[in-house]
Motif scaffolding. Structure first.
Motif, PDB file in Angstrom:
ATOM      1  N   LEU A  79       3.314   8.727   6.664  1.00 12.67           N
ATOM      2  CA  LEU A  79       2.692   9.441   7.776  1.00 12.67           C
ATOM      3  C   LEU A  79       3.650   9.504   8.965  1.00 12.67           C
ATOM      4  N   THR A  80       4.869   9.960   8.693  1.00  7.52           N
ATOM      5  CA  THR A  80       5.922   9.942   9.705  1.00  7.52           C
ATOM      6  C   THR A  80       6.183  11.311  10.329  1.00  7.52           C
ATOM      7  N   HIS A  81       5.512  12.332   9.847  1.00 10.34           N
ATOM      8  CA  HIS A  81       5.752  13.677  10.361  1.00 10.34           C
ATOM      9  C   HIS A  81       5.192  13.822  11.773  1.00 10.34           C
ATOM     10  N   GLN A  82       5.795  14.713  12.543  1.00 10.86           N
ATOM     11  CA  GLN A  82       5.295  14.973  13.898  1.00 10.86           C
ATOM     12  C   GLN A  82       3.839  15.430  13.871  1.00 10.86           C
ATOM     13  N   LEU A  83       3.456  16.134  12.814  1.00  9.50           N
ATOM     14  CA  LEU A  83       2.065  16.557  12.670  1.00  9.50           C
ATOM     15  C   LEU A  83       1.120  15.362  12.613  1.00  9.50           C
ATOM     16  N   HIS A  84       1.545  14.294  11.951  1.00 11.33           N
ATOM     17  CA  HIS A  84       0.721  13.080  11.886  1.00 11.33           C
ATOM     18  C   HIS A  84       0.591  12.445  13.266  1.00 11.33           C
ATOM     19  N   THR A  85       1.720  12.334  13.937  1.00  7.24           N
ATOM     20  CA  THR A  85       1.728  11.691  15.249  1.00  7.24           C
ATOM     21  C   THR A  85       0.853  12.438  16.248  1.00  7.24           C
ATOM     22  N   SER A  86       0.915  13.759  16.220  1.00  9.71           N
ATOM     23  CA  SER A  86       0.173  14.557  17.196  1.00  9.71           C
ATOM     24  C   SER A  86      -1.328  14.599  16.913  1.00  9.71           C
TER      25      SER A  86
ATOM     26  N   ASN B 277      -3.032   9.923  -2.862  1.00 12.83           N
ATOM     27  CA  ASN B 277      -3.094   9.910  -4.327  1.00 12.83           C
ATOM     28  C   ASN B 277      -1.659   9.877  -4.833  1.00 12.83           C
ATOM     29  N   ILE B 278      -1.084   8.671  -4.858  1.00 12.69           N
ATOM     30  CA  ILE B 278       0.325   8.533  -5.217  1.00 12.69           C
ATOM     31  C   ILE B 278       0.501   7.426  -6.266  1.00 12.69           C
ATOM     32  N   LEU B 279       1.361   6.440  -6.023  1.00 13.82           N
ATOM     33  CA  LEU B 279       1.593   5.350  -6.957  1.00 13.82           C
ATOM     34  C   LEU B 279       1.378   4.011  -6.263  1.00 13.82           C
ATOM     35  N   LEU B 280       1.238   2.956  -7.065  1.00 15.08           N
ATOM     36  CA  LEU B 280       0.901   1.645  -6.530  1.00 15.08           C
ATOM     37  C   LEU B 280       1.883   1.162  -5.464  1.00 15.08           C
ATOM     38  N   LYS B 281       3.179   1.180  -5.762  1.00 13.88           N
ATOM     39  CA  LYS B 281       4.154   0.617  -4.824  1.00 13.88           C
ATOM     40  C   LYS B 281       4.114   1.305  -3.463  1.00 13.88           C
ATOM     41  N   PRO B 282       4.211   2.638  -3.389  1.00 14.79           N
ATOM     42  CA  PRO B 282       4.128   3.271  -2.063  1.00 14.79           C
ATOM     43  C   PRO B 282       2.771   3.091  -1.404  1.00 14.79           C
ATOM     44  N   LEU B 283       1.703   2.999  -2.178  1.00 15.41           N
ATOM     45  CA  LEU B 283       0.381   2.745  -1.586  1.00 15.41           C
ATOM     46  C   LEU B 283       0.364   1.394  -0.878  1.00 15.41           C
ATOM     47  N   VAL B 284       0.907   0.385  -1.529  1.00 18.54           N
ATOM     48  CA  VAL B 284       0.963  -0.956  -0.928  1.00 18.54           C
ATOM     49  C   VAL B 284       1.834  -0.926   0.329  1.00 18.54           C
ATOM     50  N   GLU B 285       2.972  -0.263   0.253  1.00 19.29           N
ATOM     51  CA  GLU B 285       3.894  -0.204   1.395  1.00 19.29           C
ATOM     52  C   GLU B 285       3.292   0.531   2.589  1.00 19.29           C
ATOM     53  N   LEU B 286       2.337   1.424   2.341  1.00 14.51           N
ATOM     54  CA  LEU B 286       1.758   2.242   3.409  1.00 14.51           C
ATOM     55  C   LEU B 286       0.555   1.588   4.095  1.00 14.51           C
ATOM     56  N   ALA B 287       0.133   0.418   3.655  1.00 14.58           N
ATOM     57  CA  ALA B 287      -1.109  -0.187   4.155  1.00 14.58           C
ATOM     58  C   ALA B 287      -1.149  -0.270   5.683  1.00 14.58           C
TER      59      ALA B 287
ATOM     60  N   GLU C 278       0.790   1.237   7.906  1.00 15.72           N
ATOM     61  CA  GLU C 278       0.986   2.556   8.500  1.00 15.72           C
ATOM     62  C   GLU C 278      -0.312   3.359   8.475  1.00 15.72           C
ATOM     63  N   ILE C 279      -1.040   3.264   7.363  1.00 19.23           N
ATOM     64  CA  ILE C 279      -2.323   3.964   7.254  1.00 19.23           C
ATOM     65  C   ILE C 279      -3.324   3.377   8.249  1.00 19.23           C
ATOM     66  N   LYS C 280      -3.321   2.054   8.407  1.00 23.49           N
ATOM     67  CA  LYS C 280      -4.228   1.438   9.380  1.00 23.49           C
ATOM     68  C   LYS C 280      -3.948   1.945  10.789  1.00 23.49           C
ATOM     69  N   ASP C 281      -2.684   2.128  11.118  1.00 21.11           N
ATOM     70  CA  ASP C 281      -2.320   2.596  12.450  1.00 21.11           C
ATOM     71  C   ASP C 281      -2.761   4.038  12.703  1.00 21.11           C
ATOM     72  N   LYS C 282      -2.923   4.828  11.628  1.00 22.53           N
ATOM     73  CA  LYS C 282      -3.210   6.247  11.790  1.00 22.53           C
ATOM     74  C   LYS C 282      -4.679   6.603  11.537  1.00 22.53           C
ATOM     75  N   ILE C 283      -5.505   5.652  11.111  1.00 25.46           N
ATOM     76  CA  ILE C 283      -6.902   5.964  10.792  1.00 25.46           C
ATOM     77  C   ILE C 283      -7.808   5.617  11.971  1.00 25.46           C
ATOM     78  N   HIS C 284      -8.820   6.427  12.195  1.00 20.99           N
ATOM     79  CA  HIS C 284      -9.827   6.144  13.223  1.00 20.99           C
ATOM     80  C   HIS C 284     -10.596   4.883  12.825  1.00 20.99           C
ATOM     81  N   LYS C 285     -11.021   4.110  13.804  1.00 20.74           N
ATOM     82  CA  LYS C 285     -11.691   2.841  13.498  1.00 20.74           C
ATOM     83  C   LYS C 285     -12.964   3.035  12.690  1.00 20.74           C
ATOM     84  N   GLU C 286     -13.575   4.219  12.770  1.00 22.09           N
ATOM     85  CA  GLU C 286     -14.763   4.507  11.977  1.00 22.09           C
ATOM     86  C   GLU C 286     -14.442   5.429  10.798  1.00 22.09           C
ATOM     87  N   GLY C 287     -13.152   5.652  10.518  1.00 20.52           N
ATOM     88  CA  GLY C 287     -12.755   6.565   9.464  1.00 20.52           C
ATOM     89  C   GLY C 287     -12.740   5.926   8.086  1.00 20.52           C
TER      90      GLY C 287
END
Length: 302
Positions: free
Chosen positions: A212-219, A229-239, A241-250
């Motif tokens: 989630l590093t694109h400017q579109l994500h940040t904005s 919907n990817i693979l186990l290793k990148p899913l684990v690595e993104l944990a 980063e995903i928390k930082d980008k998700i709404h607290k009620e999302g």
């Protein structure tokens, strides 16, 4: 007379997901360049993967041998298939798919859509990420569950968008602002093609990004829904980063893993504060809905 061409293939087995991914990138850089590279897990418990490359001309055998030596793997198994109109074959073999409330069909297909379903049109020039896979179907079924929870979905991130099917489905359900990204630029192109085929190019933004590093994500963050919907290793690595980008009620939807990988993935996300809301299993592929709230949304079913 056949209007196709001879297809040359090179296949090999490797013993880790990471090596399979790195090997596929090495094959993509070959000259002559392959027309396609595919990786598939053969035995998930032992992490046995098959990596294959397809060429429309004879592949460089010396280069394949150098790649084998560099990755310390067995030699590639080479074969040549007879002349075939591959686009026509794909169009014949790929039949419409029903997943949740969606009917995924192909522009060549004349089969009548069942009543009461939302349709997603797939451009006939692509042959992957079409909804046939259990992980994609699981995500679409999970959409039904989230819709039944009457959750607020205004902003969506589709990480690893592949063909764009999930972005298109989410746009149809929630009329949300959607960012569809993939690390593979070809996937981004295919997604854009399918978005245009469904006349949603003004509602879904696409881009190439790792996570989630694109400017579109940040904005646009925080998101109400993040789909990965990817693979186990990148899913684990993104944990984190995903928390930082998700709404607290999302909510987040994680897929692309098999049943024997679920425990590792859930531990990684529980460690950063996520709780399990729902689970869908299709053909040994697991799809999870998680969120940061301690209260599980209702109604929901396992």
């Amino acid at each position: 007379m056949s209007h196709g061409y001879r297809c040359h293939t090179a296949f090999v087995l490797v013993t880790s997901e990471d090596k399979a991914r790195r090997l596929s990138h090495a094959l993509e850089a070959m000259h002559p360049k392959p027309i396609g590279v595919a990786t598939i897990v053969i035995e998930a418990p032992t992490q046995l993967w098959e990596v294959g490359a397809y060429f429309d001309q004879t592949p460089n055998d010396v280069e394949l041998q150098l790649i084998s030596a560099a990755f310390e793997i067995n030699e590639f198994q080479l074969s040549e298939l007879p002349p075939t109109d591959w686009v026509a074959k794909v169009n014949r073999d790929l039949t419409p798919v029903k997943a949740g409330q969606f009917w995924i069909y192909f522009s060549h297909n004349k089969q009548t859509k069942p009543t009461g379903l939302r349709d997603i049109k797939i451009a006939s020039s692509m042959a992957f990420g079409t909804g046939h896979h259990g992980s994609t179907q699981g995500c679409l079924v999970m959409f039904d569950k989230i819709q039944s929870q009457q959750r607020r979905i205004k902003k969506v991130a589709d990480v690893g968008c592949g063909s764009g099917v999930l972005s298109i489905a989410a746009c149809q359900l929630w009329q949300a602002q959607i960012v569809a990204t993939d690390i593979d630029e070809v996937a981004v192109e295919v997604t854009s093609e399918n978005i245009m085929a469904n006349q949603l190019d003004k509602k879904i933004n696409t881009g190439s990004a790792n996570g989630l590093t694109h400017q579109l994500h940040t904005s646009l963050a925080p998101f109400d829904l993040i789909i990965a919907n990817i693979l186990l290793k990148p899913l684990v690595e993104l944990a984190s980063e995903i928390k930082d980008k998700i709404h607290k009620e999302g909510s987040i939807i994680l897929s692309g893993i098999m049943t024997n990988q679920e425990s590792e993935l859930r531990k990684a996300y529980q460690s950063v504060g996520f709780n399990l809301y729902n689970k869908v299993v299709i053909d040994e592929w697991v799809t999870l809905q998680l969120g940061l709230s301690d209260t599980r949304p209702n109604p929901s079913t396992d």
